[in-house]
Design a protein around this motif. Sequence first.
Motif, PDB file in Angstrom:
ATOM      1  N   VAL A 252       0.840  -1.202   0.000  1.00 39.93           N
ATOM      2  CA  VAL A 252       0.000   0.000   0.000  1.00 39.93           C
ATOM      3  C   VAL A 252       0.874   1.251   0.000  1.00 39.93           C
ATOM      4  N   LEU A 253       1.889   1.274   0.845  1.00 34.65           N
ATOM      5  CA  LEU A 253       2.795   2.420   0.912  1.00 34.65           C
ATOM      6  C   LEU A 253       3.564   2.586  -0.392  1.00 34.65           C
ATOM      7  N   PHE A 254       4.000   1.453  -0.982  1.00 36.83           N
ATOM      8  CA  PHE A 254       4.792   1.512  -2.209  1.00 36.83           C
ATOM      9  C   PHE A 254       3.953   2.021  -3.384  1.00 36.83           C
ATOM     10  N   VAL A 255       2.718   1.538  -3.507  1.00 34.36           N
ATOM     11  CA  VAL A 255       1.842   2.002  -4.595  1.00 34.36           C
ATOM     12  C   VAL A 255       1.543   3.489  -4.430  1.00 34.36           C
ATOM     13  N   MET A 310      -6.965  -2.183  -4.871  1.00 32.36           N
ATOM     14  CA  MET A 310      -6.112  -1.592  -3.841  1.00 32.36           C
ATOM     15  C   MET A 310      -6.914  -1.184  -2.607  1.00 32.36           C
ATOM     16  N   ILE A 311      -8.130  -0.707  -2.803  1.00 26.67           N
ATOM     17  CA  ILE A 311      -8.986  -0.361  -1.652  1.00 26.67           C
ATOM     18  C   ILE A 311      -9.316  -1.623  -0.865  1.00 26.67           C
ATOM     19  N   SER A 371      -5.214  -7.604 -11.074  1.00 30.20           N
ATOM     20  CA  SER A 371      -4.488  -6.393 -11.467  1.00 30.20           C
ATOM     21  C   SER A 371      -3.232  -6.204 -10.623  1.00 30.20           C
ATOM     22  N   ILE A 372      -3.250  -6.644  -9.377  1.00 32.38           N
ATOM     23  CA  ILE A 372      -2.050  -6.574  -8.536  1.00 32.38           C
ATOM     24  C   ILE A 372      -1.010  -7.573  -9.042  1.00 32.38           C
ATOM     25  N   LYS A 449      -2.807   5.019   7.408  1.00 28.84           N
ATOM     26  CA  LYS A 449      -4.211   5.381   7.228  1.00 28.84           C
ATOM     27  C   LYS A 449      -4.370   6.661   6.389  1.00 28.84           C
ATOM     28  N   ASN A 450      -3.278   7.386   6.214  1.00 25.03           N
ATOM     29  CA  ASN A 450      -3.333   8.589   5.385  1.00 25.03           C
ATOM     30  C   ASN A 450      -3.208   8.272   3.902  1.00 25.03           C
ATOM     31  N   GLN A 451      -2.899   7.007   3.578  1.00 24.66           N
ATOM     32  CA  GLN A 451      -2.664   6.667   2.164  1.00 24.66           C
ATOM     33  C   GLN A 451      -3.982   6.597   1.411  1.00 24.66           C
TER      34      GLN A 451
END
Length: 451
Positions: A252-255, A310-311, A371-372, A449-451
Amino acid sequence: MRYKTMKKLNRYIPDSIKKFIDNRLHIYIKWGKDLSSNIYRLDKEGLIVICDTILRVAGTRDCDSNNYTEIQSTFFHKILHNDYSLYLDYLIDEKIVISDGSYIAGIKSISYKLNEDYVDDIVSIQMENRTMFNRTIKAINETDSKLKVSKKHIDTFKKSFKIDFVKAWQHLSYNYINQVPDKKGRVLNKYTNAIIQRKLLEINDNQLFINRSATNGRITTNLSVLNYDYKQFILGYDYSLDIVSSQPSMLVLFVNLLMEIQGKKRPSDFYSTLYLSYEYRIIQKILGKTDGPRFIEKLKSVKLPSEKEMILWKNLCEKSDIYIYFRDKINEITGEKLSRTEVKQIFITTMYSNSRTSNKYKKLFSIVFPSIYKFFNDIKNMANIKRSHKMLPLLLQGTESFIWVERILPELDRMDIKYHFIHDSIIIEKQNYERSRIKIMEQFYRRYKNQ
């Protein structure tokens, strides 16, 4: 460097190989293409270093089904310099070391193992040759000059990391004799038994090392390479804290970082700039000054996973158990029943293995997260860039090391919390549990959580 404070150095090899080394003169004749020859008398400690290095490296990565381990020549060269090939070739000729002889530039290093006919109980040997002594200590503690490991971290580890050796050894012997499977379902053979014996002896002899990788920023110690089953024998520390579903969470952080690189999202704060710089350094280190910038340019156009996937992925990491969801989904679609451990291995295999190889695990992953899965393969297959297939796992590990080593651990140091660190978790004393938990949440979960 702090490694110079070590007063003794032990290396570890099977008893049968020690007897082979001790009981004969070791002469190696090297022939040239013109049939000329040179005769070398080989130092016993050089032979010990080769055998110990093979077992040591095997203990940091999984052996294949035949107990071979890929080992880059730099592992030998750092200690024996250009003479390493003399010692290695001699041991191969004498059938003490076995090689698969397979090398593909930028893809695969030669794999080695000790001849299992000579593998029995591991013995400890104190090194006397000061040249070997200094080179070995430097090699096993080597850290890139641009990366830091805090003095507090090093001092705490070297002063307080201990195990109940007797109980750990008894546990190993029982599991080997009775063929008890570990957490991943693996049973010990005499080779893997010897690898764990080596790790336990090294810790018991207080031969502790700590280094930080230039390729992914990870900190490696005797603890981080110790098999999971043996962490129960660590003394003096009561609790373990980690990030649930850590590896999937890093995606998640990397995307999100790639969205910033592609201009689809503005960098949220200075934290983002530091993280981006950290990942760029990894890319430049692995791919070099020519291919590094080309790889970064291709990242700017790589197709990201679908927003819907991603969600779902993020919510599963944050609120549920992504591995259980995957297990249930596969059962619903195919009728196959998987354990949580098997599912975790599917994720690791899909995220970290070469995209050129296809297997059942990857096909299952592609069913649930198509898709991932495509995104993983696109990054691993950056056209005309050698070693691009290695970059996804290194960048995800880089995300993990940035969060932990650059953000969380310095905060714990400032709070004078003593800890032992294992890539994505810490072991702490009971009285520091709540303070440590809060600090991890501040540095990771609020950011996440800010992503």
